[in-house]
Scaffold this active site. Structure first.
Site, mmCIF file in Angstrom:
data_model
loop_
_atom_site.group_PDB
_atom_site.id
_atom_site.type_symbol
_atom_site.label_atom_id
_atom_site.label_comp_id
_atom_site.label_asym_id
_atom_site.label_seq_id
_atom_site.Cartn_x
_atom_site.Cartn_y
_atom_site.Cartn_z
ATOM 1 C CB SER A 128 -57.189 30.547 55.725
ATOM 2 O OG SER A 128 -58.247 29.968 56.431
ATOM 3 C CE1 TYR A 153 -60.402 34.282 53.075
ATOM 4 C CE2 TYR A 153 -61.053 32.145 53.957
ATOM 5 C CZ TYR A 153 -60.286 33.275 54.024
ATOM 6 O OH TYR A 153 -59.369 33.409 55.030
ATOM 7 C CE LYS A 157 -56.785 34.246 52.286
ATOM 8 N NZ LYS A 157 -55.941 35.440 52.148
HETATM 9 N N1 UFG Z 1 -70.656 29.676 65.375
HETATM 10 C C1 UFG Z 1 -71.857 29.652 66.041
HETATM 11 N N2 UFG Z 1 -72.650 30.763 65.967
HETATM 12 C C2 UFG Z 1 -72.302 31.868 65.271
HETATM 13 C C3 UFG Z 1 -71.049 31.877 64.590
HETATM 14 C C4 UFG Z 1 -70.255 30.748 64.663
HETATM 15 O O1 UFG Z 1 -72.210 28.657 66.687
HETATM 16 O O2 UFG Z 1 -73.069 32.832 65.228
HETATM 17 C C5 UFG Z 1 -69.791 28.489 65.465
HETATM 18 C C6 UFG Z 1 -69.529 27.840 64.108
HETATM 19 O O3 UFG Z 1 -70.552 26.941 63.783
HETATM 20 C C7 UFG Z 1 -68.174 27.177 64.346
HETATM 21 C C8 UFG Z 1 -67.479 28.105 65.361
HETATM 22 O O4 UFG Z 1 -68.507 28.889 65.929
HETATM 23 O O5 UFG Z 1 -68.371 25.937 64.936
HETATM 24 C C9 UFG Z 1 -66.468 29.018 64.714
HETATM 25 O O6 UFG Z 1 -67.065 29.677 63.605
HETATM 26 P P1 UFG Z 1 -66.402 30.939 62.901
HETATM 27 O O7 UFG Z 1 -67.355 31.384 61.835
HETATM 28 O O8 UFG Z 1 -65.984 31.939 63.912
HETATM 29 O O9 UFG Z 1 -65.057 30.349 62.290
HETATM 30 P P2 UFG Z 1 -64.822 29.180 61.219
HETATM 31 O O10 UFG Z 1 -64.019 28.154 61.927
HETATM 32 O O11 UFG Z 1 -66.051 28.761 60.558
HETATM 33 O O12 UFG Z 1 -63.985 29.965 60.104
HETATM 34 C C10 UFG Z 1 -62.752 30.553 60.403
HETATM 35 C C11 UFG Z 1 -62.556 31.810 59.582
HETATM 36 C C12 UFG Z 1 -62.422 31.514 58.125
HETATM 37 C C13 UFG Z 1 -61.394 30.474 57.918
HETATM 38 C C14 UFG Z 1 -61.656 29.280 58.764
HETATM 39 C C15 UFG Z 1 -60.512 28.317 58.689
HETATM 40 O O13 UFG Z 1 -63.627 32.687 59.745
HETATM 41 O O14 UFG Z 1 -62.023 32.686 57.458
HETATM 42 O O15 UFG Z 1 -61.769 29.646 60.137
HETATM 43 O O16 UFG Z 1 -60.807 27.134 59.303
HETATM 44 F F1 UFG Z 1 -61.380 30.113 56.621
#
Ligand code: UFG
Length: 348
Positions: A128, A153, A157
């Site tokens: 990841s 998590y 990885k």
């Molecule tokens: N976000 C919102 N509202 C929500 C959910 C997410 O605004 O309800 C925003 C988050 O703040 C972030 C973006 O959307 O800015 C993406 O968030 P995600 O949770 O979809 O994804 P992340 O980038 O946080 O995490 C993902 C995977 C992880 C992995 C990571 C690697 O879920 O498993 O990318 O960078 F580790």
């Protein structure tokens, strides 16, 4: 490629099931091992509906070495293992770190031990972009050093990659670790896709459920970041493109190597989109409303993350082909399909 057999652990999960479809369509034989802890059996039937082929399925827990050995006894000619099976909820891993270390690391070690026992010499590992943490430079390339993982998590990885590197140096097992950026979307058939359990943590499944009326509104976690519209930027990648990167990795492992080695590749598009751009694209291309409010920042979110994909283009011969429109429309079609199936169940 007709007779090359590939074991896909976690093959009924989101990325696993899409990879199984691509492998079957390329003519590989596929064996799936899955404990169904975060997947559903009907996905197996739907894989058959898409491809006309049904993979062999083992319902087993990879942390039990004996079960892994028994599977390898029955399937003694596995050429490559694609190891998806792992817990993946970042938030849960902060609360229950031991659960994550036990499952994610014991599974990997058991798979490697049994591979060695049965002279299986190729493994593709689900890593990841989380291994990088908050980047100092963008786009992120594979030689960027790891930062201390913020979650158990992420730590599993990082450790998983390190295990594979050491194993390749000391045995005949070659490995490719694919560092996924943000996987979204679903198969164009709408027969397989992501099945989030409970309240989704990730952006796209939350957007889908809000658009479907299952949740009132989305909270955008902060709009005061240093980005053009103030919301965080991520490299969203269509799950079908991601699945194809695994097929390329199998080809590379089977065809290119003389000496055991360990390689890592970024799997993203190289383009970053903000949270607001995702909401806007979802509304525009699907002609639905996604009500949202602006909330506080979520702890641990990096401002901006996107991949340098030149290494995967050059060495894997892989490049993402699907854009934001395909990501949001396929996600929505899958959500609608899920709802119509649920409706069918209640009527019955
Ligand atoms: N976000 C919102 N509202 C929500 C959910 C997410 O605004 O309800 C925003 C988050 O703040 C972030 C973006 O959307 O800015 C993406 O968030 P995600 O949770 O979809 O994804 P992340 O980038 O946080 O995490 C993902 C995977 C992880 C992995 C990571 C690697 O879920 O498993 O990318 O960078 F580790």
């Amino acid at each position: 490629m007709g007779s090359t057999k590939i074991l896909v652990t976690g093959g009924l999960g989101f990325i696993g099931s899409h990879t199984v479809v691509e492998l079957l369509q390329e003519g590989y034989d596929v064996v799936i091992a899955d404990d169904l802890s975060n997947s559903e059996r009907f996905i197996l039937d739907n894989i058959e509906k898409i491809t006309g082929r049904k993979p062999t399925f083992y319902h087993l827990d990879l942390t039990k070495k004996k079960s892994v050995q028994e599977m390898f006894v029955s399937e003694d000619d596995i050429s490559v293992v694609i190891h998806f099976a792992a817990y993946k909820a970042v938030g849960e891993s902060l609360q229950l770190p031991i659960k994550y270390y036990r499952n994610n690391l014991f599974s990997l070690v058991n798979v490697l031990e049994v591979m060695q026992e049965f002279s299986c010499e190729h493994i593709v590992f689900s890593s990841s972009a989380t291994v990088y943490g908050e980047p100092d430079f963008l786009p992120i390339n594979e030689s960027t050093a790891f930062k201390k993982a913020l979650s158990a998590y992420g730590s599993t990885k990082q450790i998983g990659e390190e295990i594979l590197e050491k194993v390749a140096a000391a045995s005949n097992i070659s490995s490719i670790a694919l560092r996924y950026f943000n996987p979204v979307g679903a198969h164009s058939s709408a027969l397989i896709g992501e099945l989030p359990i409970g309240t989704p943590n990730n952006l796209m499944p939350y957007v889908m459920q809000v658009a479907a009326g299952m949740r009132e509104s989305l909270t955008v976690y902060g709009n005061n970041y240093d980005t053009p519209d103030g919301t965080c930027i991520r490299d969203y990648i269509h799950v079908v493109d991601l699945a194809k990167a695994h097929v390329k990795s199998c080809e590379r492992l089977l065809n290119t190597y003389d000496n055991p080695s360990h390689e890592v590749f970024n799997i993203g598009t190289g383009n970053g989109y903000s949270v607001m751009e995702i909401i806007d694209a979802f509304e525009k291309y699907n002609e639905v409303k996604v009500p949202y409010t602006i909330g506080n920042r979520r702890g641990g979110d990096a401002t901006s993350i996107f991949a340098d994909v030149s290494r995967s283009e050059k060495l894997l011969g892989w490049k993402a082909e699907l854009g934001l429109m395909e990501m949001v429309t396929s996600a929505w079609q899958w959500q609608q399909q899920l709802m119509s199936e649920k409706l069918g169940e209640t009527v019955k």
